[in-house]
Each structure stands twice: as C-alpha cells, then as structure tokens.
Design a protein around this motif. Structure first.
Motif, PDB file in Angstrom:
ATOM      1  N   THR B 186     -21.067   7.005   4.480  1.00  0.00           N
ATOM      2  CA  THR B 186     -19.650   7.338   4.259  1.00  0.00           C
ATOM      3  C   THR B 186     -19.020   7.862   5.544  1.00  0.00           C
ATOM      4  O   THR B 186     -19.549   8.786   6.167  1.00  0.00           O
ATOM      5  CB  THR B 186     -19.536   8.397   3.140  1.00  0.00           C
ATOM      6  N   PRO B 188     -15.464   9.273   6.272  1.00  0.00           N
ATOM      7  CA  PRO B 188     -14.147   9.608   5.690  1.00  0.00           C
ATOM      8  C   PRO B 188     -12.983   9.229   6.595  1.00  0.00           C
ATOM      9  O   PRO B 188     -11.935   8.809   6.107  1.00  0.00           O
ATOM     10  CB  PRO B 188     -14.220  11.135   5.511  1.00  0.00           C
ATOM     11  N   GLU B 191     -12.228   5.579   6.169  1.00  0.00           N
ATOM     12  CA  GLU B 191     -11.589   5.352   4.865  1.00  0.00           C
ATOM     13  C   GLU B 191     -10.125   5.765   4.893  1.00  0.00           C
ATOM     14  O   GLU B 191      -9.251   5.062   4.384  1.00  0.00           O
ATOM     15  CB  GLU B 191     -12.349   6.117   3.769  1.00  0.00           C
ATOM     16  N   GLU B 192      -9.852   6.918   5.504  1.00  0.00           N
ATOM     17  CA  GLU B 192      -8.469   7.391   5.611  1.00  0.00           C
ATOM     18  C   GLU B 192      -7.604   6.392   6.371  1.00  0.00           C
ATOM     19  O   GLU B 192      -6.471   6.111   6.000  1.00  0.00           O
ATOM     20  CB  GLU B 192      -8.421   8.751   6.333  1.00  0.00           C
ATOM     21  N   LEU B 195      -6.838   3.335   4.214  1.00  0.00           N
ATOM     22  CA  LEU B 195      -5.846   3.626   3.167  1.00  0.00           C
ATOM     23  C   LEU B 195      -4.438   3.723   3.752  1.00  0.00           C
ATOM     24  O   LEU B 195      -3.480   3.204   3.182  1.00  0.00           O
ATOM     25  CB  LEU B 195      -6.208   4.927   2.442  1.00  0.00           C
ATOM     26  N   TYR B 226      -7.582   0.448  -3.529  1.00  0.00           N
ATOM     27  CA  TYR B 226      -8.514   0.565  -2.414  1.00  0.00           C
ATOM     28  C   TYR B 226      -9.369   1.834  -2.553  1.00  0.00           C
ATOM     29  O   TYR B 226     -10.581   1.808  -2.360  1.00  0.00           O
ATOM     30  CB  TYR B 226      -7.753   0.570  -1.081  1.00  0.00           C
ATOM     31  N   ARG B 227      -8.709   2.948  -2.873  1.00  0.00           N
ATOM     32  CA  ARG B 227      -9.405   4.239  -2.916  1.00  0.00           C
ATOM     33  C   ARG B 227     -10.405   4.312  -4.070  1.00  0.00           C
ATOM     34  O   ARG B 227     -11.523   4.799  -3.910  1.00  0.00           O
ATOM     35  CB  ARG B 227      -8.369   5.363  -3.052  1.00  0.00           C
ATOM     36  N   ILE B 231     -13.120   0.538  -1.954  1.00  0.00           N
ATOM     37  CA  ILE B 231     -13.998   1.319  -1.058  1.00  0.00           C
ATOM     38  C   ILE B 231     -15.263   1.800  -1.780  1.00  0.00           C
ATOM     39  O   ILE B 231     -16.374   1.600  -1.268  1.00  0.00           O
ATOM     40  CB  ILE B 231     -13.210   2.471  -0.389  1.00  0.00           C
ATOM     41  N   LYS B 235     -19.252   0.584  -0.916  1.00  0.00           N
ATOM     42  CA  LYS B 235     -20.379   1.479  -0.641  1.00  0.00           C
ATOM     43  C   LYS B 235     -21.514   1.285  -1.656  1.00  0.00           C
ATOM     44  O   LYS B 235     -22.694   1.329  -1.285  1.00  0.00           O
ATOM     45  CB  LYS B 235     -19.889   2.935  -0.615  1.00  0.00           C
TER      46      LYS B 235
END
Lengths: 258, 258
Positions: B186, B188, B191-192, B195, B226-227, B231, B235
C-alpha cells in the motif's frame, strides 16, 4: 411517441457526439494495423477469406441481433442474414412513415468510409503493434456509434422536415427531383455549427490527457470525418427516407405540421 | 518483453482511466433500470432465471473468448466455461511468474461492486426508461474497462514490487503474513494522487457537455468507485498474485531487481 421536434432531434444528435469522439480516441490508442483488415489474415480457423475486422463485425451483429438491437429504427446492421431476436423488447411507437427501415441503411458506406479514414486517425502511419483484436473491437464500437448518429438523423430529421413543409416536398418527390430535395434539406449554417462544436469538443475532452501515457487525436481528423462522412451520409439517408416514405393511405392524411 | 518498470506500469494504468470514465458517462445516459438485473426478467426465450445483464455478459464473453481475449493476462473473464479461442493470437512473452492467471481473477467482486454502485451513477434514482438493452450493453463495456485496469495493476505491479524487494516479500509470503504484505504494497500517496487525478479528469472531459442534451456524472461518484472498488480490488489481486507466485525453480533464480 418519439418526438419530431427538430430542435429536440438536433439535441439528441449533439448528445451522441461525445460517444463518437470517445470511441475514436479509444481506437487511436492502437496502430492502424492493416493486417487486421486483410482478407484471409484473421488467424481464425475456417474463416476463409474474411478479415479479422469482418469477423468481429459479424460476431457483434449476431450478438446484438439476439438482443433485439435492430428492432430500433436507428440501429441498422451491416448484415442482412442475422438471426432473429431472442428477446421480446418493448419499443415506443414510431412516428416514422416507412415500411422497411433498411431502405435507409447506409452502413456499407459508413464502414467503407471509416476504414479509409482509419490511417489518418491512427496517425503513426501504417504501423503494426500486434494489437489486432483490440483494434477491431474498438472499430466496431466506433462504427456503431457513427451509424446510430447517421441513421437517427436520416430518419427523424427527414420526417420532421417533410411534415413541416409537405407542400414543398411532395411535388419534388413526385417529380423525382433528387438534386432540388438535397438542396432543400441542406442547411449550411447548421452544418457549420456542428463542425465547429465537434472540433472544440475533441480538444476539450482531451484537455487533461497526459500524452506521455495516452495518444491524442487531432481535431482536424474528427472534423474531416464529420464533414466528409457523417454529414453527407446523414443527408443521403434523408433522401432515401423521403423517396421511400409512404405517400398514400391513412397514415399520410394526418395534419402536416407537428 | 512487457515492462516491469513501475513508472511505466503506472503510466499504462493512468492511460486506462479515460476509457473507464468515458464508459461510465455513456452508461449514465440511461436510467438505472433495475429490471434489467432481475433474474428471470430478461425477456429472452429459454433464458430461465438469468437477468438481461447476465445474458449480455455471457454473450460478450463468449464472443471475446472466440477472439482469444482471455489469453491476455489482464483480460480475466467472469465465466469459467467459455469456448476455446477460434483464433491464433500472437502474444508477447510475459514476465509474470504465475501458472494460472485466474488465481488473480477478481471479476466476480468487480461485477458485484459495480452493480451496487450503479444507482449512484444513474442518479435519477431507481428509474426505468425502457432502455434495458442499451443499459446492459454499456454496463459490460464499463466492467471490462474496470477489470482490465484492476488485473493489469494486480499482475504487473505485484511482480514489479516483488522483484524490487524480494528479500522483504519472500519471508512474509512464507509466513503467510497477509496483513503485513498488504501494508507493504500500500502506497497512500500514490492512491491519493490517483484519486485526485481521476476526479479532475471527470470534470475536464465533461467541460463542454451541454447538460440540456447529455447527462453529466458527478466526480465524487467516480472517485468513490476508484477508492472503494478499483484500488482495493487491485490490491486484493496483488495479494493473490503474490501468494500464487512461483517460488521455486529456475524462473525464480533470476536477478532480483529489474
């Protein structure tokens, strides 16, 4: 009842532009891949002289026929020997006055024109990236979006124009005056507006494209597709509609203006 | 050889975002049409308890199987009893180290999550506009675009991460420490960034939409997809890949960093 208000028909046609543009962009992510269109090079067992593109279009239309797509007036198929629908679909009453929707079918011209246009869309030239399956998959989706726009325009615009000027069209049709009818249905200012709007949209929808990861398409290419293929074939379809419109019987005795 | 450079993989995933967004917008032009997903309401003759959506997905995957789509690692089908390919396709050598790509297949979760998300996308509520055929056609295209993104990420990101930190992953895998591996894969901040970028794109590609003729979708809805789905399932796919990765034999004895 589906509308025959020319403004609402134009609005529907406008709403179909994004889908056409999106699908062209999706196709342009791959090379032109000429082998995917070469007869006898499909790689399919027992496919004879067909190309991979021919096969994909055939499979797609067989599937869509089963789902009753071609009961919808503006959804015209390329093939005329498709299986019957397996589905009972509810369709709204049509205001169209034509016995056989396929009299208006210009799909063969759309497919031919699209395939000629393809090398300009995939502007890296006659390249081959090996992605033949993805290429023809996106071709078929793009062609379907274009054909829907062309036939929707051909059918509903023609019927709407006819009803609003029956006294003008009826004698021209009776005299078989194709040229004068073409002049009458042509509205250069509307065509100009469409071309301007479409080419602006091509830039806007791609405004945030990261060209390092995704290929961009040229507004001029899409403008050319509309100018040289979509608009002329819509008018060709309008002519076909008018010349095949029912001229006698109770259905024609209704009030002339909607 | 397909790349295992994490930056290039991320770039490819970024390039798939527009297609997902475009297809969601296309679907959102229709109402949510719950009857199209109700078992036994397909209107198909002899379709038993299937829904129209079930049937469309089945037909599409049968066609795609014939065209050899599922030989491509990131193209994972929902069905496991599809006909064999009718086509000989040339595929590039894969750097993946897994015997059965379907160990990573999270398509059932994608379909379930997408269908739950659908009423928010078609935000007019549980409406019915009669366009069931068009709705499920666009559903399947949207699901395929999402599934391609999820599985491409799952497969190539996981292999890339593994190779760049083999000494970290190997003992965690040996110990079956799922939680710690999930923490390790992961990122973050990535990912941010995804998004933020995706929700901006949703607005940009719709900047010129004439809302009188075409429905707009909400950036928050796509961000949520997506969130909460894309995503996490990427994973989940990465975890499955790592736990099913070949750990012995010559293929594993290559240099650890690409």
């Amino acid at each position: 009842m589906i509308t025959l208000d020319l403004n609402l028909i134009a609005a529907h046609l406008e709403g179909l532009e994004e889908t056409i543009i999106h699908r062209l962009i999706d196709r342009a992510q791959f090379a032109s891949n000429p082998d995917a269109y070469r007869p006898g090079h499909s790689g399919f067992r027992g496919a004879g002289g067909k190309s991979l593109f021919d096969l994909r279009l055939r499979y797609q239309e067989e599937m869509d026929a089963a789902f009753a797509r071609y009961l919808v007036p503006e959804e015209r198929p390329m093939h005329h020997d498709l299986p019957p629908p397996r589905r009972e679909a509810q369709l709204p009453t049509t205001p169209l006055e034509i016995d056989d929707m396929d009299r208006v079918n210009v799909t063969p011209q759309i497919v031919r024109g699209y395939l000629e246009f393809l090398p300009r869309l995939c502007d890296v030239g006659p390249g081959d990236d090996g992605q033949h399956g993805s290429s023809v998959e996106h071709d078929v989706l793009a062609i379907q979006a274009i054909a829907r726009r062309v036939h929707y325009g051909a059918l509903y615009v023609a019927e709407s124009k006819y009803r609003s000027a029956r006294d003008l069209y009826a004698p021209l049709l009776a005299a078989g005056n194709r040229e004068e009818i073409l002049r009458t249905i042509t509205r250069p200012e509307v065509e100009e507006r469409i071309l301007r709007r479409v080419s602006q949209k091509v830039d806007y929808v791609q405004a945030t494209i990261n060209t390092a990861v995704r290929r961009k398409i040229d507004r001029e290419v899409v403008l050319g597709l509309y100018r040289d293929l979509i608009i002329p074939l819509t008018k060709e379809g309008e002519l076909r509609y008018l010349f095949n419109r029912r001229v006698t019987g109770s259905s024609d005795s209704r009030s002339g203006t909607p």
